[in-house]
Design an enzyme around this catalytic site. Sequence first.
Site, mmCIF file in Angstrom:
data_model
loop_
_atom_site.group_PDB
_atom_site.id
_atom_site.type_symbol
_atom_site.label_atom_id
_atom_site.label_comp_id
_atom_site.label_asym_id
_atom_site.label_seq_id
_atom_site.Cartn_x
_atom_site.Cartn_y
_atom_site.Cartn_z
ATOM 1 C CB CYS A 165 -0.915 -0.040 1.225
ATOM 2 S SG CYS A 165 -1.815 1.474 1.550
ATOM 3 C CB CYS A 175 0.166 1.947 4.043
ATOM 4 S SG CYS A 175 -1.518 1.337 3.866
#
Length: 101
Positions: free
Chosen positions: A29, A32
């Site tokens: 991600c 993230c």
Amino acid sequence: MITLTTENFEEQVLKSDQPVLVDFWAEWCGPCRMVAPVLEQIEAERGLTIGKLNTDENPEIMAKYGVMGIPTLILFENGEPVKRVVGAKPKRLLESDLGLV
């Protein structure tokens, strides 16, 4: 930051006598990874306990708290989720959304 798993989630988050911000994330991600250094700054500056939960490795907890997209940040107080932020945001906005300012 503490690493959270299905095995230690209850002890580290739900039974904590301090607020705990849980970062639901995954290796793949991009957003993230963008929010990770911001969380490190918040932890250092505010003394807030932050736990990182890898959603690929712990899907049960992700499902239990209705996390549909990552990054999702959930602030727990007294074992209960009290604030939720979805998506990567700049530090000031993140702190505001979490009620830290």
